[in-house]
Design an enzyme around this catalytic site. Structure first.
Site, PDB file in Angstrom:
ATOM      1  N   THR A 140      24.261  45.942 -20.454  1.00 17.78           N
ATOM      2  CA  THR A 140      25.121  45.153 -19.566  1.00 17.78           C
ATOM      3  C   THR A 140      26.058  44.228 -20.349  1.00 17.78           C
ATOM      4  OG1 THR A 140      23.367  45.137 -17.933  1.00 17.78           O
ATOM      5  CG2 THR A 140      25.082  43.466 -17.666  1.00 17.78           C
ATOM      6  N   SER A 146      27.039  47.019 -13.095  1.00 22.22           N
ATOM      7  CA  SER A 146      26.762  48.240 -12.325  1.00 22.22           C
ATOM      8  C   SER A 146      27.548  49.428 -12.871  1.00 22.22           C
ATOM      9  CB  SER A 146      27.106  48.031 -10.848  1.00 22.22           C
ATOM     10  OG  SER A 146      26.269  47.041 -10.306  1.00 22.22           O
ATOM     11  N   GLY A 179      17.185  41.076 -22.287  1.00 21.55           N
ATOM     12  CA  GLY A 179      15.792  40.670 -22.502  1.00 21.55           C
ATOM     13  C   GLY A 179      15.422  40.768 -23.980  1.00 21.55           C
ATOM     14  N   ARG A 312      -8.839  30.881   6.887  1.00 21.55           N
ATOM     15  CA  ARG A 312      -8.072  29.753   7.421  1.00 21.55           C
ATOM     16  C   ARG A 312      -8.156  29.728   8.953  1.00 21.55           C
ATOM     17  NH1 ARG A 312      -6.050  24.844   6.096  1.00 21.55           N
ATOM     18  NH2 ARG A 312      -4.191  24.360   7.300  1.00 21.55           N
ATOM     19  N   GLY A 407       1.862  25.752   4.225  1.00 20.71           N
ATOM     20  CA  GLY A 407       2.268  24.859   3.137  1.00 20.71           C
ATOM     21  C   GLY A 407       1.618  25.246   1.818  1.00 20.71           C
ATOM     22  N   THR A 428      18.043  43.609  -8.487  1.00 13.66           N
ATOM     23  CA  THR A 428      19.329  43.659  -9.208  1.00 13.66           C
ATOM     24  C   THR A 428      19.223  44.414 -10.527  1.00 13.66           C
ATOM     25  OG1 THR A 428      20.062  41.607  -8.200  1.00 13.66           O
ATOM     26  CG2 THR A 428      21.117  42.207 -10.273  1.00 13.66           C
ATOM     27  N   GLU A 430      17.844  46.958 -13.569  1.00 13.30           N
ATOM     28  CA  GLU A 430      17.575  48.404 -13.540  1.00 13.30           C
ATOM     29  C   GLU A 430      18.355  49.060 -12.392  1.00 13.30           C
ATOM     30  OE1 GLU A 430      16.375  50.788 -15.218  1.00 13.30           O
ATOM     31  OE2 GLU A 430      15.604  49.626 -16.896  1.00 13.30           O
ATOM     32  N   ASP A 432      21.509  47.662  -9.441  1.00 16.03           N
ATOM     33  CA  ASP A 432      21.616  46.902  -8.194  1.00 16.03           C
ATOM     34  C   ASP A 432      21.262  47.829  -7.018  1.00 16.03           C
ATOM     35  OD1 ASP A 432      23.013  44.667  -6.483  1.00 16.03           O
ATOM     36  OD2 ASP A 432      23.856  46.585  -5.843  1.00 16.03           O
TER      37      ASP A 432
HETATM   38  C1  LIG Z   1      16.887  38.530 -15.544  1.00 16.23           C
HETATM   39  C2  LIG Z   1      17.772  39.679 -15.906  1.00 16.23           C
HETATM   40  C3  LIG Z   1      17.397  40.531 -16.931  1.00 16.23           C
HETATM   41  C4  LIG Z   1      18.231  41.583 -17.328  1.00 16.23           C
HETATM   42  N1  LIG Z   1      17.895  42.334 -18.409  1.00 16.23           N
HETATM   43  C5  LIG Z   1      18.789  43.229 -18.902  1.00 16.23           C
HETATM   44  C6  LIG Z   1      18.549  43.890 -20.134  1.00 16.23           C
HETATM   45  O1  LIG Z   1      17.524  43.696 -20.795  1.00 16.23           O
HETATM   46  N2  LIG Z   1      19.480  44.764 -20.591  1.00 16.23           N
HETATM   47  C7  LIG Z   1      20.629  45.023 -19.899  1.00 16.23           C
HETATM   48  O2  LIG Z   1      21.430  45.833 -20.371  1.00 16.23           O
HETATM   49  N3  LIG Z   1      20.891  44.403 -18.731  1.00 16.23           N
HETATM   50  C8  LIG Z   1      20.015  43.503 -18.220  1.00 16.23           C
HETATM   51  N4  LIG Z   1      20.287  42.844 -17.029  1.00 16.23           N
HETATM   52  C9  LIG Z   1      21.538  43.093 -16.330  1.00 16.23           C
HETATM   53  C10 LIG Z   1      21.385  43.809 -14.989  1.00 16.23           C
HETATM   54  O3  LIG Z   1      21.034  45.152 -15.206  1.00 16.23           O
HETATM   55  C11 LIG Z   1      22.709  43.651 -14.200  1.00 16.23           C
HETATM   56  O4  LIG Z   1      22.786  42.296 -13.804  1.00 16.23           O
HETATM   57  C12 LIG Z   1      22.767  44.557 -12.990  1.00 16.23           C
HETATM   58  O5  LIG Z   1      22.938  45.892 -13.385  1.00 16.23           O
HETATM   59  C13 LIG Z   1      23.898  44.181 -12.031  1.00 16.23           C
HETATM   60  O6  LIG Z   1      25.108  44.062 -12.697  1.00 16.23           O
HETATM   61  P1  LIG Z   1      26.037  42.756 -12.467  1.00 16.23           P
HETATM   62  O7  LIG Z   1      25.202  41.568 -12.686  1.00 16.23           O
HETATM   63  O8  LIG Z   1      27.250  42.935 -13.284  1.00 16.23           O
HETATM   64  O9  LIG Z   1      26.416  42.809 -10.929  1.00 16.23           O
HETATM   65  P2  LIG Z   1      27.681  43.562 -10.275  1.00 16.23           P
HETATM   66  O10 LIG Z   1      27.683  44.980 -10.690  1.00 16.23           O
HETATM   67  O11 LIG Z   1      28.909  42.781 -10.503  1.00 16.23           O
HETATM   68  O12 LIG Z   1      27.285  43.465  -8.730  1.00 16.23           O
HETATM   69  C14 LIG Z   1      27.568  42.293  -7.938  1.00 16.23           C
HETATM   70  C15 LIG Z   1      27.549  42.695  -6.459  1.00 16.23           C
HETATM   71  O13 LIG Z   1      28.551  43.689  -6.221  1.00 16.23           O
HETATM   72  C16 LIG Z   1      28.021  44.747  -5.468  1.00 16.23           C
HETATM   73  N5  LIG Z   1      28.662  46.009  -5.862  1.00 16.23           N
HETATM   74  C17 LIG Z   1      28.945  46.451  -7.115  1.00 16.23           C
HETATM   75  N6  LIG Z   1      29.514  47.662  -7.074  1.00 16.23           N
HETATM   76  C18 LIG Z   1      29.565  48.027  -5.769  1.00 16.23           C
HETATM   77  C19 LIG Z   1      30.023  49.184  -5.064  1.00 16.23           C
HETATM   78  N7  LIG Z   1      30.495  50.255  -5.687  1.00 16.23           N
HETATM   79  N8  LIG Z   1      29.905  49.204  -3.712  1.00 16.23           N
HETATM   80  C20 LIG Z   1      29.392  48.147  -3.052  1.00 16.23           C
HETATM   81  N9  LIG Z   1      28.954  47.040  -3.655  1.00 16.23           N
HETATM   82  C21 LIG Z   1      29.035  46.970  -4.989  1.00 16.23           C
HETATM   83  C22 LIG Z   1      26.529  44.768  -5.826  1.00 16.23           C
HETATM   84  O14 LIG Z   1      25.768  45.333  -4.747  1.00 16.23           O
HETATM   85  C23 LIG Z   1      26.209  43.301  -6.020  1.00 16.23           C
HETATM   86  O15 LIG Z   1      25.822  42.731  -4.793  1.00 16.23           O
HETATM   87  C24 LIG Z   1      19.444  41.814 -16.617  1.00 16.23           C
HETATM   88  C25 LIG Z   1      19.796  40.974 -15.562  1.00 16.23           C
HETATM   89  C26 LIG Z   1      18.992  39.911 -15.200  1.00 16.23           C
HETATM   90  C27 LIG Z   1      19.438  38.988 -14.109  1.00 16.23           C
END
Ligand SMILES: Cc1cc2nc3c(=O)[nH]c(=O)nc-3n(C[C@H](O)[C@H](O)[C@H](O)COP(=O)(O)OP(=O)(O)OC[C@H]3O[C@@H](n4cnc5c(N)ncnc54)[C@H](O)[C@@H]3O)c2cc1C
Length: 666
Positions: A140, A146, A179, A312, A407, A428, A430, A432
């Site tokens: 990412t 995504s 990570g 409870r 609570g 989100t 692996e 979204d």
């Molecule tokens: C705690 C954490 C750990 C992570 N660990 C890793 C890691 O180790 N390695 C790694 O590579 N990544 C990692 N990630 C990244 C994670 O895989 C991405 O955050 C995830 O793939 C979503 O990408 P984004 O945050 O850019 O969201 P975006 O892709 O920008 O999505 C934002 C919103 O837009 C919507 N959206 C996007 N495209 C479309 C579409 N075509 N149609 C409709 N709606 C859409 C989505 O549904 C979402 O609601 C991690 C993220 C977190 C928060």
């Protein structure tokens, strides 16, 4: 108990059915995690939590059981299914540990194993399996999560030096949320656009050192910290940027694409997009694991809420000498039992998925068979669908369990707040969930990608019928059994009992088929108009497309449950599972009652009967709620909820007090 209540069931018999094909791995993990070191810990700072989770990850690495998915020559069992089940079991105990392990052995180790070749395996896999070499999976970027085909990091080959130049061209190309990056990672599998001979070859992966032995960043690498998060305190998520970092040619993970010393590019997969999706498809295990871990956390929450609800007491009822146990309230059962039934349903579907993934992995990576693209695509679609279903179910169910404990559910000492905060992001990472649902739907719309280029195909006569026949009638396990059940349903719906499994299956099948046909019809209509914009054509029906995916997942899950019940040898356990399966099916239909009424599948009379039938199932299953959660075999030290120890004592002392006090007439 009413006469139709299932007889008493031994939870161990039920557990044996749930434990399934990897029962031995589950038992091994139960033994390993009995160690009080692995119990949940509350109230830590980020620093304390990261330190503890690093220590436990090392400890796990030293057990020699973290290489389960790796080939035997690197200390593993070549057992892909067991590697998923092991990480799933960690989720019962500690979700930060589960994520850290998932990153190290699933994502980082998995990428080196499956995208790399023998030289990479020989050099790194042993140290990865023992955690001597902590690593990251850096895909990412801040600008692209995504749509990772659009990553902006570049890796340009220079034949003069036989090295790549890895570079972050601007802020949005920074690797984000990674990570293991902020504190522990020594190397990272970095995904970037490969450029060689002046031509772009699409996204590939390199194994890149990011920290020196003394923990300082390697030259040209900038490491940042993603900072405080909503949960998963023990996971050190960080940011990586590369300033013209020199990477030797041999560090390209070159299973799917090779660069010769002179810069010549070769690949057995000609098409760049196909190559990219083949690479991603190879990494399907991560997605399967996240779904499994979400389910494991859901089971812990349900166990806490059901166990608490059995002791409870609130409010008195006329003629009773003690207050009412909250699990006896119908609305409390309406919260917990459908969630439990769905958890069972998803468990069987997940079990089937892990089996499929294991078999595909074994055929291709152990026995060296050629990849069957149809099988691989189906596996990816199933993994995406169940990741979505499991993670959204976790989010809603853990919240519901929190509320079911009042609570007390909000206190950290009762584990539910951590379960909620830690699993939140599973919807989100692996993939979204919304984006994954589109992947499922695209899989259903066979030929979608071709059709995107040539929309004329959609208007061919007979196309819709063929498509629907091919996709909807594709079944899960126990195809024959399900077909027999569906075929045995009398044609007049009004005469059929709602507990008839064939009728339930038919309802799910009808909804999926009808929804899919509707999408195809709408796409066809739009496509036949002159000057149509492909984006608008699909975007205008996106909600309908996602609904199709959801109805498909529901059917797949129900069919897996029906198939899973066949494994129950014990008659009492089987009878109970039949009831739970009916509750899952009828509750799902009830939630979508309006749709079934609109589409003539329920009359108003039967719609009312549906609610009555669900309520009577709840009544029947009420005495079995405890058994149903005991079968998850969640050890007390994993639950670590203080209310489970204290509430029974409080209730007893209150009862003793009440027995002695004079009766007060209100
Ligand atoms: C705690 C954490 C750990 C992570 N660990 C890793 C890691 O180790 N390695 C790694 O590579 N990544 C990692 N990630 C990244 C994670 O895989 C991405 O955050 C995830 O793939 C979503 O990408 P984004 O945050 O850019 O969201 P975006 O892709 O920008 O999505 C934002 C919103 O837009 C919507 N959206 C996007 N495209 C479309 C579409 N075509 N149609 C409709 N709606 C859409 C989505 O549904 C979402 O609601 C991690 C993220 C977190 C928060």
């Amino acid at each position: 108990m009413t006469s139709s209540t299932p007889t008493a069931v031994d939870p161990v018999r039920l557990q044996q059915v749930l434990d399934g094909r990897w029962a031995h791995t589950r038992d091994e993990c139960r033994e390993l995690l009995r160690d009080s070191d692995f119990a949940p810990t509350y109230g830590e700072s980020i620093t304390e939590s990261r330190f503890r989770i690093s220590r436990l990850t090392k400890k796990l690495g030293q057990t020699g059981r973290t290489a389960l998915g790796l080939p035997a020559e690197y200390g593993g069992d070549a057992d892909a299914g067991a590697s998923v089940v092991m990480v799933e079991m960690l989720a019962h105990a500690d979700l930060s540990l589960m994520v850290k392990a998932g990153v190290q052995w699933g994502l980082f180790g998995g990428a080196v194993h499956l995208l790399g070749t023998k030289a990479h395996h020989d050099a790194y896999l042993r140290d990865i399996s023992t955690y001597e070499l902590p690593g990251c999976f850096a895909m990412t970027e801040t600008g692209h999560g995504s749509d990772v085909q659009q990553l902006r990091t570049t890796c340009t080959y220079d034949p003069q030096t036989e090295t790549f130049d890895l570079h972050t061209p601007h802020q949005a190309a920074r690797k984000d949320y990674i990570g293991n990056a902020a504190q522990d990672g020594r190397m990272a599998v970095v995904f970037a656009q490969l450029i060689t001979g002046g031509a772009g070859r699409g996204v590939h992966a390199w194994l890149v050192p990011i920290r020196n032995d003394d923990g300082t960043p390697c030259a040209g690498v900038t490491i940042g910290d993603a900072g405080s998060k909503a949960g998963l305190l023990g996971v050190d998520n960080g940011r990586l940027s590369f300033d013209h970092v020199r990477v030797p040619r041999t560090m390209l993970l070159d299973r799917y694409g090779q660069v010769a010393a002179d810069g010549t590019y070769t690949s057995s997969i000609e098409n760049e997009t196909r190559r990219f999706f083949t690479m991603l498809g190879t990494l399907v295990r991560g997605r399967v694991t996240v779904g499994a871990a979400a389910a494991a956390a859901t089971k812990v929450a349900l166990d806490i809420a059901v166990s608490y609800g059995d002791v409870r007491r609130q409010f008195t009822a006329p003629g009773r000498d003690r207050e009412v146990v909250i699990n006896d309230y119908l609305v409390h059962q309406r919260k917990l039992l459908p969630a439990l039934a769905t958890t069972y349903a998803l468990h069987f579907a997940q079990e089937e998925l892990v089996g499929r993934m294991h078999d595909v992995h074994t055929a291709v990576h152990v026995q060296g068979e050629a990849v069957d693209e149809t099988v691989q695509r189906e596996l990816e679609s199933r993994a995406a669908g169940l990741k979505v279903a499991n993670t959204w179910h976790a989010t809603s169910t853990i919240q519901l369990c929190r509320e079911a404990c009042g609570g007390a559910g909000y206190l950290a000492e009762n584990r539910l707040p951590a379960l909620k905060a830690d699993t939140d992001v599973f919807t989100t990472f692996e993939g979204d969930n919304t984006v994954l649902l589109q992947l499922v739907a695209k899989g259903l719309l066979t030929g979608y990608r071709d059709a995107f280029g040539s929309l004329a195909g959609w208007s061919k006569v007979g196309y819709v019928a063929d498509l629907v026949r091919e996709t909807v009638l594709e079944r899960t396990a126990a195809r024959g059994l399900i077909q027999r059940l569906v075929d045995a349903v009398p044609s007049r719906d009004d005469d059929v009992s709602m507990l008839n499994r064939g009728w339930q299956l038919k309802m799910f099948e009808f909804r999926e088929k009808h929804t899919l046909e509707g999408v195809i019809r709408r796409l066809r209509k739009r496509a036949s108009k002159p000057g149509v914009d492909p984006f608008d054509t699909f975007n205008d029906v996106q909600d309908h497309v996602l609904r199709t995916a959801q109805t498909h997942i529901d059917r797949v899950v129900l069919e897996a449950f029906v198939a899973g019940i066949e494994r129950a040898a014990d008659p009492a356990a089987r009878a109970l599972l039949e009831r739970v399966c009916s509750l899952y099916a009828l509750y799902t239909i009830e939630v979508d009652k309006a749709w079934f009424l609109e589409h003539g599948q329920l009359t108003p009379t039967r719609a009312k009967m549906l609610t009555t039938t669900v309520n009577s199932l709840l009544k029947e299953l009420r005495p079995q709620m405890g058994t149903l959660v005991q079968a998850f075999a969640i050890q007390d030290n994993w639950k670590a909820a203080r209310i489970l120890q204290e509430e029974p004592i409080r209730q007893e002392s209150m009862a003793a007090f009440d027995r002695q006090r004079p009766t007060v007439k209100v």
